[in-house]
Design a protein around this motif. Structure first.
Motif, PDB file in Angstrom:
ATOM      1  N   PRO A  19      26.917  61.141  31.998  1.00 12.69           N
ATOM      2  CA  PRO A  19      27.587  59.965  32.313  1.00 12.69           C
ATOM      3  C   PRO A  19      27.773  59.080  30.898  1.00 12.69           C
ATOM      4  O   PRO A  19      28.769  58.627  30.710  1.00 12.69           O
ATOM      5  N   MET A  20      26.997  59.073  29.953  1.00 17.81           N
ATOM      6  CA  MET A  20      26.930  58.427  28.505  1.00 17.81           C
ATOM      7  C   MET A  20      28.002  59.100  27.697  1.00 17.81           C
ATOM      8  O   MET A  20      29.100  58.149  27.323  1.00 17.81           O
ATOM      9  N   LEU A  21      28.022  60.415  27.881  1.00 18.18           N
ATOM     10  CA  LEU A  21      29.154  60.844  27.047  1.00 18.18           C
ATOM     11  C   LEU A  21      30.383  60.560  27.566  1.00 18.18           C
ATOM     12  O   LEU A  21      31.541  60.520  26.986  1.00 18.18           O
ATOM     13  N   LYS A  22      30.669  60.615  28.839  1.00 19.40           N
ATOM     14  CA  LYS A  22      31.968  60.300  29.515  1.00 19.40           C
ATOM     15  C   LYS A  22      32.201  59.073  28.991  1.00 19.40           C
ATOM     16  O   LYS A  22      33.519  58.509  29.079  1.00 19.40           O
ATOM     17  N   THR A  23      31.514  58.222  29.413  1.00 24.12           N
ATOM     18  CA  THR A  23      31.427  56.614  29.114  1.00 24.12           C
ATOM     19  C   THR A  23      32.043  56.457  27.854  1.00 24.12           C
ATOM     20  O   THR A  23      33.085  55.696  27.571  1.00 24.12           O
ATOM     21  N   ILE A  27      35.694  54.704  26.428  1.00 21.13           N
ATOM     22  CA  ILE A  27      35.662  53.725  25.546  1.00 21.13           C
ATOM     23  C   ILE A  27      36.603  53.708  24.397  1.00 21.13           C
ATOM     24  O   ILE A  27      37.271  52.914  23.885  1.00 21.13           O
ATOM     25  N   ASP A  28      36.370  55.040  23.856  1.00 19.91           N
ATOM     26  CA  ASP A  28      37.202  55.543  22.721  1.00 19.91           C
ATOM     27  C   ASP A  28      38.702  55.408  22.999  1.00 19.91           C
ATOM     28  O   ASP A  28      39.622  55.127  21.912  1.00 19.91           O
ATOM     29  N   LYS A  29      38.921  55.662  24.301  1.00 14.08           N
ATOM     30  CA  LYS A  29      40.432  55.781  24.562  1.00 14.08           C
ATOM     31  C   LYS A  29      41.115  54.363  24.749  1.00 14.08           C
ATOM     32  O   LYS A  29      42.223  54.086  25.169  1.00 14.08           O
ATOM     33  N   LEU A  30      40.226  53.362  25.239  1.00 11.86           N
ATOM     34  CA  LEU A  30      40.511  51.860  25.769  1.00 11.86           C
ATOM     35  C   LEU A  30      41.263  51.308  24.425  1.00 11.86           C
ATOM     36  O   LEU A  30      40.854  51.466  23.393  1.00 11.86           O
ATOM     37  N   ILE A  32      41.712  47.497  22.521  1.00 13.23           N
ATOM     38  CA  ILE A  32      40.870  46.357  22.444  1.00 13.23           C
ATOM     39  C   ILE A  32      41.339  45.308  23.759  1.00 13.23           C
ATOM     40  O   ILE A  32      42.509  45.152  24.147  1.00 13.23           O
ATOM     41  N   GLY A  33      40.104  44.780  24.175  1.00 16.66           N
ATOM     42  CA  GLY A  33      40.241  43.865  25.274  1.00 16.66           C
ATOM     43  C   GLY A  33      40.184  44.428  26.689  1.00 16.66           C
ATOM     44  O   GLY A  33      40.011  43.691  27.837  1.00 16.66           O
ATOM     45  N   GLN A  34      40.548  45.874  26.837  1.00 21.36           N
ATOM     46  CA  GLN A  34      40.505  46.361  28.159  1.00 21.36           C
ATOM     47  C   GLN A  34      39.095  46.340  28.596  1.00 21.36           C
ATOM     48  O   GLN A  34      38.019  46.726  27.910  1.00 21.36           O
ATOM     49  N   ILE A  35      38.657  46.672  29.965  1.00 20.59           N
ATOM     50  CA  ILE A  35      37.458  46.687  30.650  1.00 20.59           C
ATOM     51  C   ILE A  35      37.392  48.036  31.303  1.00 20.59           C
ATOM     52  O   ILE A  35      38.208  48.262  32.193  1.00 20.59           O
ATOM     53  N   VAL A  36      36.193  48.614  31.295  1.00 18.99           N
ATOM     54  CA  VAL A  36      35.866  49.830  32.177  1.00 18.99           C
ATOM     55  C   VAL A  36      34.655  49.512  32.887  1.00 18.99           C
ATOM     56  O   VAL A  36      33.827  48.755  32.721  1.00 18.99           O
ATOM     57  N   LEU A  37      34.595  49.788  34.172  1.00 11.67           N
ATOM     58  CA  LEU A  37      33.404  49.708  35.185  1.00 11.67           C
ATOM     59  C   LEU A  37      32.793  51.249  35.255  1.00 11.67           C
ATOM     60  O   LEU A  37      33.614  52.071  35.682  1.00 11.67           O
ATOM     61  N   HIS A  71      25.774  49.781  38.047  1.00 12.79           N
ATOM     62  CA  HIS A  71      27.184  49.148  37.792  1.00 12.79           C
ATOM     63  C   HIS A  71      27.185  48.713  36.381  1.00 12.79           C
ATOM     64  O   HIS A  71      26.493  47.800  36.066  1.00 12.79           O
ATOM     65  N   PHE A  72      27.889  49.237  35.500  1.00 15.04           N
ATOM     66  CA  PHE A  72      28.342  48.494  34.144  1.00 15.04           C
ATOM     67  C   PHE A  72      29.461  48.234  33.902  1.00 15.04           C
ATOM     68  O   PHE A  72      30.606  48.908  34.418  1.00 15.04           O
ATOM     69  N   VAL A  73      29.782  46.582  33.616  1.00 15.03           N
ATOM     70  CA  VAL A  73      31.207  46.391  33.431  1.00 15.03           C
ATOM     71  C   VAL A  73      31.225  46.254  31.900  1.00 15.03           C
ATOM     72  O   VAL A  73      30.769  45.265  31.151  1.00 15.03           O
ATOM     73  N   ILE A  74      31.979  46.862  31.137  1.00 16.03           N
ATOM     74  CA  ILE A  74      32.089  46.933  29.608  1.00 16.03           C
ATOM     75  C   ILE A  74      33.615  46.579  29.218  1.00 16.03           C
ATOM     76  O   ILE A  74      34.563  47.459  29.549  1.00 16.03           O
ATOM     77  N   GLU A  75      33.658  45.755  27.914  1.00 20.09           N
ATOM     78  CA  GLU A  75      34.831  45.421  27.285  1.00 20.09           C
ATOM     79  C   GLU A  75      34.886  45.763  26.069  1.00 20.09           C
ATOM     80  O   GLU A  75      33.900  46.047  25.229  1.00 20.09           O
ATOM     81  N   LYS A  76      35.826  46.666  25.878  1.00 20.03           N
ATOM     82  CA  LYS A  76      35.886  47.128  24.201  1.00 20.03           C
ATOM     83  C   LYS A  76      36.412  45.943  23.546  1.00 20.03           C
ATOM     84  O   LYS A  76      37.433  45.219  23.781  1.00 20.03           O
ATOM     85  N   THR A  77      35.798  45.559  22.463  1.00 21.13           N
ATOM     86  CA  THR A  77      35.873  44.485  21.547  1.00 21.13           C
ATOM     87  C   THR A  77      36.686  44.528  20.158  1.00 21.13           C
ATOM     88  O   THR A  77      37.391  43.615  19.739  1.00 21.13           O
ATOM     89  N   SER A  78      36.568  45.888  19.732  1.00 22.44           N
ATOM     90  CA  SER A  78      37.466  46.218  18.577  1.00 22.44           C
ATOM     91  C   SER A  78      37.354  47.568  18.362  1.00 22.44           C
ATOM     92  O   SER A  78      36.898  48.353  19.058  1.00 22.44           O
TER      93      SER A  78
END
Length: 78
Positions: A19-23, A27-30, A32-37, A71-78
């Motif tokens: 799960p961490m590797l897929k997360t 994230i690498d593909k998002l 900036i400003g996009q959010i993943v659950l 449940h993690f809600v994560i935003e890519k910031t840069s």
């Protein structure tokens, strides 16, 4: 306050560290400003994903554990 989620990853049933590797891959593909659950049931994932968040340009917007699912809600910031 409900965030608009751009991507939802249902990683329930996968064993750590998958799960961490897929997360990280997501994230690498998002942009900036996009959010993943991220949803996962792997016990080691809580700490693994928190470590990922600490070491990457992202912000943890929210976290909860409900019915054995993290449940993690994560935003890519840069």
């Amino acid at each position: 306050m409900k965030q608009n989620v751009d991507l939802e990853l249902d990683l329930t049933g996968l064993e750590s560290p998958e799960p961490m590797l897929k997360t990280k891959e997501a994230i690498d593909k998002l942009s900036i400003g996009q959010i993943v659950l991220v949803k996962t049931t792997a016990l080691g994932s809580e700490q693994n994903i928190r470590n990922l968040i600490t070491n990457h340009p992202v912000t943890l917007l929210s976290f909860k554990k409900e019915d054995g699912i993290f449940h993690f809600v994560i935003e890519k910031t840069s």
